[in-house]
Design an enzyme around this catalytic site. Structure first.
Site, PDB file in Angstrom:
ATOM      1  N   HIS A 324     -16.982  26.885  34.477  1.00  0.00           N
ATOM      2  CA  HIS A 324     -18.178  26.277  35.085  1.00  0.00           C
ATOM      3  C   HIS A 324     -18.288  26.759  36.524  1.00  0.00           C
ATOM      4  O   HIS A 324     -17.280  26.942  37.207  1.00  0.00           O
ATOM      5  CB  HIS A 324     -18.065  24.744  35.065  1.00  0.00           C
ATOM      6  CG  HIS A 324     -19.372  24.070  35.256  1.00  0.00           C
ATOM      7  ND1 HIS A 324     -19.920  23.872  36.494  1.00  0.00           N
ATOM      8  CD2 HIS A 324     -20.245  23.570  34.355  1.00  0.00           C
ATOM      9  CE1 HIS A 324     -21.087  23.270  36.352  1.00  0.00           C
ATOM     10  NE2 HIS A 324     -21.317  23.076  35.074  1.00  0.00           N
ATOM     11  N   ASP A 381     -20.359  21.721  27.065  1.00  0.00           N
ATOM     12  CA  ASP A 381     -20.771  22.315  25.775  1.00  0.00           C
ATOM     13  C   ASP A 381     -19.629  22.464  24.784  1.00  0.00           C
ATOM     14  O   ASP A 381     -19.870  22.787  23.626  1.00  0.00           O
ATOM     15  CB  ASP A 381     -21.408  23.689  26.043  1.00  0.00           C
ATOM     16  CG  ASP A 381     -22.697  23.551  26.824  1.00  0.00           C
ATOM     17  OD1 ASP A 381     -22.786  24.116  27.926  1.00  0.00           O
ATOM     18  OD2 ASP A 381     -23.582  22.827  26.356  1.00  0.00           O
TER      19      ASP A 381
END
Ligand code: SDX
Length: 447
Positions: A324, A381
């Site tokens: 991320h 996700d």
């Protein structure tokens, strides 16, 4: 230095420039840049006059170190794994709040009272139905169209039915009407698109149902012996929507702001945000994670082979759902979704081998120096697709579900930007690296 803050309605802070400054020396010139300190003490150097003062600009590919705006909507601390919507911890909102409460909170800045919530949810329910004639749009897409292509196109097309809601300077009342129209009808577009793509008749919305229950009803109808969608599934999807509702200046939200900054209408801005979310590096990752896990499963479940591939730059393979730009610690949403997978799959009596595979991948990766040294952790996700599979959402609809969650955040940012005192069109600069001036040679002289 203590920050002088102007307290505005109920806890939000407008960061004020304080005497603190940063000095920048460029050649013979030294300039002082004002330093802003945010509500959570994060600091930013204001370079809005840099080019005037120095003739130079900054370069920050991917904007990893650049704030495009100040915002009071979401705070996240990537080092601490903290995510708060208007100051409320994501863990509490995911556990106790309804989707409508969170949408109201993000957009209007405070949790609604019971009366405010009933009014807000009621106005959304009144608007679930698409305008007459809109339904025909779904029959004009090829069966091969990706659900995100349908969602973003139909969302922009929806503006055709609301000509009085697309002018560039909407009043507060018109902004509220725009928000309600999109919050209520984009889920209907998603459900109708799903049904028509699979050759199924659309199921008209139920105004007596909450937005989450109504969406499930429009997607799948009800089993013969049930009057309401399964509460376990409604709760799971509610959590997914809340966890995806906002995430400060991510790629798709920045796209909504970019498009909205030209005073293009909200339908166009939200449609553009959907396009950005579609990418596999962003919201398309949830679909890519399941496709990755299915490929590993089909390949005999040898997840260690894929961890090795993910570390090998020449493989072109990435561990989807990992890493991320901001979180350099656990994404708090991944932690909540992982627990929700165990809970929901258990309650539904579903055993999904991909969940076992995901947990094994996580365990191996989090002990591997390649991931540890790059601070690559599971993101939102990584587990969301497994939960969505368990509640019956088809894989190619996962990013649509992400978009339905993020819709509230996109609209909150669009409204915040429109109402910000410093509103102006976004127009970044560049460092030119092409040819310097050269003379045009006629074709006859070119070899
Ligand atoms: C979302 O911004 C948001 O807030 C997004 C989001 C939201 O709510 O809006 O949180 C939602 O988009 C989550 C992210 C979903 N995407 C994925 O899961 C795709 C896989 N992840 C990556 O592609 C990547 O981690 C990103 C895109 C998420 C972040 O990319 P960055 O910040 O540009 O980091 P990078 O690509 O420069 O990677 C840094 C290093 C590189 O190695 P080195 O060059 O230092 O040797 O880490 C490596 C990368 O190769 N790396 C990975 C990896 N992610 C980064 N290596 C293997 N597998 C991965 N998944």
């Amino acid at each position: 230095m203590a920050m002088k803050q102007q307290q505005t309605e109920k806890g939000s802070h407008v960061p004020q420039s304080v005497p603190e400054t940063a000095k920048l020396a460029l050649g013979q010139k030294t300039v002082e840049l004002p330093v802003l300190t945010g509500s959570e003490q994060e600091k930013g150097m204001d370079i809005s006059r840099l080019r005037d003062q120095t003739g130079a600009i900054t370069l920050d590919p991917g904007f990893a170190n650049t704030a495009s705006c100040t915002s009071g909507i979401t705070f996240l601390d990537g080092e601490q794994g903290i995510l708060r919507y208007r100051g409320y911890a994501i863990e509490d909102l995911a556990e106790y709040a309804t989707h409508s409460e969170v949408a109201y909170l993000l957009i209007y800045g405070n949790l609604p009272s019971l009366r405010e919530l009933e009014q807000f949810a009621g106005k959304i329910a009144e608007r679930y139905d698409l305008p007459d004639g809109m339904e025909r749009i779904f029959d004009n897409f090829p069966k091969t169209a990706h659900p995100m292509a349908v969602l973003s196109s139909a969302t922009a097309a929806l503006s055709g039915y609301y000509p009085r809601l697309i002018h560039p300077t909407p009043t507060r009342e018109e902004i509220d009407e725009i928000l309600l129209t999109l919050l209520s009808q984009v889920p209907t577009i998603a459900a109708f698109g799903y049904r028509r793509r699979h050759g199924l008749p659309v199921i008209p919305p139920r105004r007596d149902a909450s937005p989450v229950a109504n969406f499930l009803y429009m997607m799948f109808g009800l089993p013969a012996n049930q009057k309401e969608p399964d509460e376990v599934i409604v709760r799971a999807l509610r959590q997914v929507f809340i966890l995806h509702a906002d995430h400060e200046q991510n790629c798709s939200t920045s796209t909504v702001r970019m498009v909205g900054s030209s005073r293009a209408n909200a339908f166009a801005a939200i449609s553009a945000g959907m396009g950005a979310l579609w990418g596999p590096l962003h919201g398309g990752a949830n679909q890519a994670v399941i496709e990755m896990l299915e490929a590993i499963y089909r390949d005999g479940g040898d997840f260690k082979k894929y961890v090795v591939m993910a570390k090998d730059k020449t493989s072109g393979f990435r561990l989807m759902g990992f890493g991320h730009r901001v979180y350099k610690n656990f994404d708090p949403r991944a932690r909540i979704l992982k627990a929700a997978c165990d809970r929901v799959l258990g309650r539904l009596g579903v055993h999904d081998p991909l969940l076992d595979l995901a947990k094994q991948l996580e365990e191996v990766a989090l002990k591997d120096d390649y991931f540890v040294s790059r601070k690559l952790y599971p993101n939102v996700d990584f587990y969301s697709g497994i939960l969505l599979r368990a509640i019956g959402i088809p894989t190619d609809e996962f990013t649509v579900i992400f978009a339905l969650g993020r819709l509230a955040g996109w609209l909150a940012h669009w409204r915040e930007m429109l109402e910000s005192p410093g509103f102006k069109i976004n127009r970044p600069r560049q460092i030119y690296t092409g040819p310097t001036q050269r003379r045009y040679a006629p074709l006859s002289q070119r070899s």
